[in-house]
Scaffold this motif. Structure first.
Motif, mmCIF file in Angstrom:
data_model
loop_
_atom_site.group_PDB
_atom_site.id
_atom_site.type_symbol
_atom_site.label_atom_id
_atom_site.label_comp_id
_atom_site.label_asym_id
_atom_site.label_seq_id
_atom_site.Cartn_x
_atom_site.Cartn_y
_atom_site.Cartn_z
ATOM 1 N N ARG A 161 0.809 -1.216 0.000
ATOM 2 C CA ARG A 161 0.000 0.000 0.000
ATOM 3 C C ARG A 161 0.845 1.270 0.000
ATOM 4 O O ARG A 161 0.290 2.371 0.079
ATOM 5 C CB ARG A 161 -0.941 -0.002 1.212
ATOM 6 N N PHE A 162 2.146 1.130 -0.106
ATOM 7 C CA PHE A 162 2.998 2.315 -0.152
ATOM 8 C C PHE A 162 2.634 3.257 -1.290
ATOM 9 O O PHE A 162 2.656 4.480 -1.112
ATOM 10 C CB PHE A 162 4.473 1.926 -0.254
ATOM 11 N N PRO A 163 2.289 2.733 -2.499
ATOM 12 C CA PRO A 163 1.924 3.672 -3.572
ATOM 13 C C PRO A 163 0.757 4.594 -3.212
ATOM 14 O O PRO A 163 0.665 5.695 -3.761
ATOM 15 C CB PRO A 163 1.560 2.735 -4.735
ATOM 16 N N LEU A 164 -0.135 4.143 -2.308
ATOM 17 C CA LEU A 164 -1.232 5.020 -1.894
ATOM 18 C C LEU A 164 -0.687 6.278 -1.226
ATOM 19 O O LEU A 164 -1.298 7.347 -1.310
ATOM 20 C CB LEU A 164 -2.184 4.290 -0.944
ATOM 21 N N LEU A 165 0.455 6.153 -0.549
ATOM 22 C CA LEU A 165 1.069 7.327 0.075
ATOM 23 C C LEU A 165 1.507 8.331 -0.986
ATOM 24 O O LEU A 165 1.398 9.544 -0.777
ATOM 25 C CB LEU A 165 2.270 6.915 0.941
ATOM 26 N N GLY B 108 -6.978 -6.572 -1.647
ATOM 27 C CA GLY B 108 -5.664 -6.432 -2.264
ATOM 28 C C GLY B 108 -4.593 -6.025 -1.285
ATOM 29 O O GLY B 108 -3.585 -5.474 -1.654
ATOM 30 N N GLY B 109 -4.787 -6.387 0.004
ATOM 31 C CA GLY B 109 -3.824 -5.983 1.019
ATOM 32 C C GLY B 109 -2.445 -6.560 0.786
ATOM 33 O O GLY B 109 -1.447 -6.012 1.199
ATOM 34 N N ASP B 110 -2.385 -7.773 0.129
ATOM 35 C CA ASP B 110 -1.101 -8.411 -0.112
ATOM 36 C C ASP B 110 -0.671 -8.257 -1.570
ATOM 37 O O ASP B 110 0.164 -8.992 -2.047
ATOM 38 C CB ASP B 110 -1.196 -9.905 0.246
ATOM 39 N N LEU B 111 -1.275 -7.323 -2.260
ATOM 40 C CA LEU B 111 -0.943 -7.122 -3.664
ATOM 41 C C LEU B 111 0.507 -6.687 -3.794
ATOM 42 O O LEU B 111 0.939 -5.745 -3.134
ATOM 43 C CB LEU B 111 -1.860 -6.062 -4.265
ATOM 44 N N PRO B 112 1.290 -7.346 -4.620
ATOM 45 C CA PRO B 112 2.688 -6.929 -4.786
ATOM 46 C C PRO B 112 2.763 -5.611 -5.513
ATOM 47 O O PRO B 112 1.866 -5.247 -6.264
ATOM 48 C CB PRO B 112 3.294 -8.070 -5.627
ATOM 49 N N PRO B 113 3.845 -4.841 -5.296
ATOM 50 C CA PRO B 113 3.954 -3.531 -5.898
ATOM 51 C C PRO B 113 4.318 -3.546 -7.365
ATOM 52 O O PRO B 113 4.425 -2.509 -7.970
ATOM 53 C CB PRO B 113 5.053 -2.855 -5.072
ATOM 54 N N SER B 114 4.540 -4.694 -7.957
ATOM 55 C CA SER B 114 4.912 -4.704 -9.376
ATOM 56 C C SER B 114 4.332 -5.943 -10.052
ATOM 57 O O SER B 114 3.889 -6.885 -9.383
ATOM 58 C CB SER B 114 6.438 -4.699 -9.510
#
Length: 359
Positions: free
Chosen positions: A146-150, A353-359
């Motif tokens: 969820r870092f991209p949400l930041l 999607g809490g465990d969705l990978p960032p890529s």
């Protein structure tokens, strides 16, 4: 946050430089002059979507605070949903949206700012007291899912590029703009980082997207702060919606409602429908405020704040190879950020999607 603050600061200065180089005009007029109709429509569309999206986020924020206050005062006997408070809020928002003169919002905006500052002071005081008394809560340094949400939220936080040209036009000495901008963004950056980091250290993984909801609802001060802050945001919404409504009205109506009552009532119905549309969108995103804010930041504000100013600077000002390369780099980073963060904001919307990978 520091990187996005610098990005916003630099692109605002680029837009100011373009404004001075081309000899004035609105944001969309400059786009028209440099690139043609498509850029003008792109700027206008982004402004409208950003303002409406901001109102949706405000609506959810206020509704969640009202729900918390009402449930606490009622002893949690009558649990009214966030959706109920969104509908109730529309009854207040509609009359405010019908106000035509922006100057009428000035006293209300001043009161809202005072309430917000007082509420943030209370929140920071609680955070410092709680950390001193109980120590920091367990925390994670990095959340890859969820870092991209930041990133989208940070862009939303530093949104202000639409105010650049009106401020420049009102300045007697335009040479002082960069200094004032630097001070303003530095103060905002410090406030954002303090509120975000201290609140996370206070509540840890239990931290709420609306951090005021983490405060103990047994305290009368907490309930008062939640109520006053939500009222401040509620009265800020008409100011947020005002530019979008005016732009859409100018495109849809050729006659003024001042001399034609029929046109005036058409505009009133249009404004009412816009508020109801905002309420419907807010109901859909009632439990995903963090995703709503990130989506507005990435899809609407990244182009408005980063891509368009860099593109205009590339066309109007950039002459050396280094400056052109820098503008292109800013454009590419902006496009990649917009696409990727928008994707993450949508992909993690349902909560699964809490465990969705960032890529």
């Amino acid at each position: 946050m520091v990187a996005v603050a610098w990005y916003a600061w630099h692109c605002i200065l680029l837009l100011a430089e373009v404004y001075l180089r081309v000899g004035g005009g609105s944001y969309s007029d400059i786009g028209l002059r440099l690139y043609g109709r498509w850029m003008q429509y792109a700027v206008i569309s982004s402004i409208v979507l950003a303002q409406i999206g901001g109102c949706c986020a405000y609506t959810i924020f206020v509704a969640q605070n009202w729900r918390s206050v009402f449930n606490a005062v009622g002893g949690h006997r009558a649990q009214l949903s966030t959706e109920f408070w969104i509908v109730a809020q529309a009854a207040v928002f509609v009359p405010l949206a019908l106000i035509r003169q922006i100057r009428y919002f000035a006293p209300v905006a001043l009161v809202a700012n005072v309430l917000i500052i007082a509420s943030l002071g209370y929140l920071l005081g609680f955070d410092v007291w709680h950390i001193a008394a109980h120590g920091p809560a367990p925390f994670a340094n990095y959340n890859p899912a969820r870092f991209p949400l930041l990133v989208g939220t940070a862009v939303y936080s530093f949104e202000g590029v639409t105010l650049v040209i009106p401020i420049l036009e009102s300045l007697h000495d335009k040479r002082g703009f960069a200094r004032v901008l630097t001070i303003a963004i530095t103060l905002c950056l410090g406030l954002f980082v303090c509120v975000g980091s201290l609140s996370y250290l206070t509540f840890g993984e239990l931290v709420n997207p609306v951090v005021l909801l983490n405060l103990p609802d047994t305290s009368a001060w907490t309930l008062l702060v939640q109520l006053l802050y939500s009222i401040a945001i509620l009265f800020s919404m008409p100011l947020q919606l005002f530019p979008a409504v005016r732009i859409m009205e100018d495109m849809m109506f050729t006659r003024s409602g001042r001399d034609h009552k029929y046109v005036k009532w058409q505009k009133n119905l249009f404004r009412t429908a816009t508020v109801l549309l905002i309420s419907l969108i807010a109901i859909y995103g009632a439990d995903r405020l963090d995703n709503v804010v990130s989506l507005v930041g990435s899809f609407c504000l990244v182009p408005l704040s980063f891509i368009y100013p860099s593109s205009m600077h590339l066309r109007a000002v950039a002459r050396t190879r280094w400056v052109r390369a820098k503008d292109w780099a800013l454009i590419v980073v902006g496009v990649l950020t917009m696409v990727y963060v928008t994707y993450i904001s949508i992909a993690t919307w349902g909560g699964g999607g809490g465990d969705l990978p960032p890529s």
